[in-house]
Design a protein around this motif. Structure first.
Motif, mmCIF file in Angstrom:
data_model
loop_
_atom_site.group_PDB
_atom_site.id
_atom_site.type_symbol
_atom_site.label_atom_id
_atom_site.label_comp_id
_atom_site.label_asym_id
_atom_site.label_seq_id
_atom_site.Cartn_x
_atom_site.Cartn_y
_atom_site.Cartn_z
ATOM 1 N N TYR A 17 0.852 -1.177 0.000
ATOM 2 C CA TYR A 17 0.000 0.000 0.000
ATOM 3 C C TYR A 17 0.893 1.234 0.000
ATOM 4 O O TYR A 17 1.845 1.310 0.784
ATOM 5 N N ARG A 18 0.576 2.187 -0.871
ATOM 6 C CA ARG A 18 1.428 3.379 -0.971
ATOM 7 C C ARG A 18 0.609 4.656 -0.845
ATOM 8 O O ARG A 18 -0.424 4.813 -1.501
ATOM 9 N N TYR A 19 1.109 5.547 -0.019
ATOM 10 C CA TYR A 19 0.555 6.888 0.119
ATOM 11 C C TYR A 19 1.509 7.846 -0.569
ATOM 12 O O TYR A 19 2.676 7.954 -0.173
ATOM 13 N N LEU A 20 1.030 8.515 -1.613
ATOM 14 C CA LEU A 20 1.860 9.405 -2.419
ATOM 15 C C LEU A 20 1.146 10.750 -2.530
ATOM 16 O O LEU A 20 0.415 11.010 -3.488
ATOM 17 N N PRO A 21 1.359 11.647 -1.566
ATOM 18 C CA PRO A 21 0.619 12.904 -1.578
ATOM 19 C C PRO A 21 1.072 13.890 -2.644
ATOM 20 O O PRO A 21 0.336 14.829 -2.971
ATOM 21 N N GLY A 22 2.277 13.702 -3.184
ATOM 22 C CA GLY A 22 2.784 14.657 -4.168
ATOM 23 C C GLY A 22 2.916 16.038 -3.563
ATOM 24 O O GLY A 22 3.493 16.212 -2.490
ATOM 25 N N THR A 23 2.348 17.018 -4.207
ATOM 26 C CA THR A 23 2.428 18.398 -3.709
ATOM 27 C C THR A 23 1.307 18.723 -2.727
ATOM 28 O O THR A 23 1.295 19.811 -2.151
ATOM 29 N N GLN A 24 0.364 17.807 -2.538
ATOM 30 C CA GLN A 24 -0.786 18.052 -1.664
ATOM 31 C C GLN A 24 -0.630 17.223 -0.401
ATOM 32 O O GLN A 24 -0.978 16.049 -0.362
ATOM 33 N N THR A 25 -0.100 17.811 0.653
ATOM 34 C CA THR A 25 0.128 17.062 1.883
ATOM 35 C C THR A 25 -1.172 16.903 2.669
ATOM 36 O O THR A 25 -2.168 17.578 2.406
ATOM 37 N N ALA A 26 -1.133 16.017 3.648
ATOM 38 C CA ALA A 26 -2.341 15.660 4.390
ATOM 39 C C ALA A 26 -2.959 16.851 5.104
ATOM 40 O O ALA A 26 -4.181 17.013 5.130
ATOM 41 N N VAL A 27 -2.139 17.682 5.724
ATOM 42 C CA VAL A 27 -2.617 18.883 6.399
ATOM 43 C C VAL A 27 -2.342 20.065 5.480
ATOM 44 O O VAL A 27 -1.196 20.287 5.074
ATOM 45 N N THR A 28 -3.369 20.820 5.158
ATOM 46 C CA THR A 28 -3.211 21.912 4.180
ATOM 47 C C THR A 28 -3.314 23.300 4.797
ATOM 48 O O THR A 28 -2.897 24.274 4.173
ATOM 49 N N ARG A 29 -3.884 23.403 6.000
ATOM 50 C CA ARG A 29 -3.948 24.693 6.698
ATOM 51 C C ARG A 29 -3.042 24.592 7.915
ATOM 52 O O ARG A 29 -3.259 23.787 8.808
ATOM 53 N N HIS A 30 -1.996 25.418 7.930
ATOM 54 C CA HIS A 30 -0.938 25.292 8.922
ATOM 55 C C HIS A 30 -1.015 26.401 9.975
ATOM 56 O O HIS A 30 -1.518 27.491 9.724
ATOM 57 N N TRP A 31 -0.478 26.083 11.137
ATOM 58 C CA TRP A 31 -0.433 27.062 12.229
ATOM 59 C C TRP A 31 0.499 28.201 11.835
ATOM 60 O O TRP A 31 1.673 27.970 11.502
ATOM 61 N N PRO A 32 0.034 29.454 11.862
ATOM 62 C CA PRO A 32 0.887 30.578 11.467
ATOM 63 C C PRO A 32 2.172 30.685 12.280
ATOM 64 O O PRO A 32 3.189 31.181 11.783
ATOM 65 N N GLY A 33 2.140 30.192 13.520
ATOM 66 C CA GLY A 33 3.329 30.282 14.366
ATOM 67 C C GLY A 33 4.514 29.483 13.860
ATOM 68 O O GLY A 33 5.653 29.722 14.286
ATOM 69 N N LEU A 34 4.276 28.541 12.955
ATOM 70 C CA LEU A 34 5.404 27.800 12.385
ATOM 71 C C LEU A 34 6.343 28.713 11.612
ATOM 72 O O LEU A 34 7.520 28.380 11.413
ATOM 73 N N PHE A 35 5.836 29.849 11.164
ATOM 74 C CA PHE A 35 6.610 30.747 10.321
ATOM 75 C C PHE A 35 7.076 31.981 11.083
ATOM 76 O O PHE A 35 7.496 32.970 10.484
ATOM 77 N N GLN A 36 6.994 31.920 12.404
ATOM 78 C CA GLN A 36 7.434 33.021 13.259
ATOM 79 C C GLN A 36 8.583 32.561 14.135
ATOM 80 O O GLN A 36 8.950 31.379 14.141
ATOM 81 N N ASP A 37 9.177 33.502 14.877
ATOM 82 C CA ASP A 37 10.238 33.132 15.810
ATOM 83 C C ASP A 37 9.664 32.272 16.923
ATOM 84 O O ASP A 37 8.573 32.537 17.430
#
Length: 268
Positions: A17-37
């Motif tokens: 069984y293979r999961y191949l998300p390509g450019t579309q990952t499982a989680v598409t809306r990310h926490w804004p804090g990941l891109f902050q200090d």
């Protein structure tokens, strides 16, 4: 498409069984804090191997691998980064001659190279480390946090890979597993895993033109379990994305990730 859709096939007489998300990952809306200090530890990376490149989907992968292999003894081979993994886990592995290799450089397919000769970075933790430079390391995983620590060790390059071999418990089965991964004869996946054993290869792409991929294999039919897990993660992802913008700080984010991943990092 379902956020965790697995393609199924029969290869070498076993179920794959293979999961191949390509450019579309499982989680598409990310926490804004990941891109902050970030404040000092704990951080998304220290706790879940999540950063602003390999994001919340990594926590989903960790949970999926752990839950799919429940009830079995889990052993893992971190591709190439054997010594880094030993340092991250604080223990030495059993040395074996073969590791698994999957190339995920196409968004819609992988190159499955099967078992290949082990290769490892050589650290300076012991004077004679160079003697084992061409051997891989098989580590036992006691808790999901061990899997996260392996991710810390391997997420160093354009792509990274961890192979989990979940087998029946006991020293006799471990010895047989080690024997099957040792010696000059290239092992085949159907001969390494038995009966209800579960093989999971987790490949994570970090640079452009490298992609995530999860490969699952077993002699047993895992489709019902994969479907149930996929449905559960669809619900968890939807719930997380619905509240992600309201997570006010690091503490709130770290408190939300266990529900997303479906696991307690320190539970056996």
């Amino acid at each position: 498409m379902h956020p965790l859709h697995f393609q199924s096939s029969e290869e070498q007489g076993i179920n794959v069984y293979r999961y191949l998300p390509g450019t579309q990952t499982a989680v598409t809306r990310h926490w804004p804090g990941l891109f902050q200090d970030w404040p000092p530890e704990p951080t998304p990376f220290t706790e879940y191997a999540v950063n602003n490149n390999n994001m919340e989907e990594v926590a989903v992968y960790t949970g999926l691998v752990w839950r799919l292999t429940a009830g079995l003894a889990r052993y893992a081979i971190p591709a190439y980064c054997r010594d880094e993994a030993a340092q991250a886990l604080g223990r030495e592995p059993v040395l074996v001659d073969w590791e698994y290799a999957i190339e995920a450089e196409d968004p819609h397919a992988v190159r499955d190279n099967g078992f290949v000769p082990g290769r490892s970075t050589v650290g300076s933790r012991r004077p004679d480390a160079w003697k084992d430079a061409h051997r891989a390391g098989l580590f036992d995983l006691s808790t999901p946090r061990d899997l996260v620590r392996l991710l810390h060790a391997v997420l160093l390059d354009a792509c990274s890979e961890i192979t989990v071999l979940a087998v029946a418990s006991g020293p006799a089965r471990l010895k047989d597993l080690v024997d099957s991964l040792s010696g000059s004869s290239r092992p085949s996946l159907p001969s390494v895993i038995r009966d209800a054993d579960v093989f999971v290869d987790l490949t994570i792409g970090s640079d452009v033109d490298y992609y995530d991929a999860i490969t699952v294999a077993s002699h047993a039919d895992l489709q019902p379990r994969l479907d149930a897990l996929a449905n559960d993660y669809a619900r968890r992802i939807e719930a997380f994305e619905g509240r992600v913008d309201s997570l006010a700080d690091m503490e709130a984010f770290l408190g939300a990730v266990p529900e997303l991943s479906g696991i307690d990092l320190d539970a056996e």
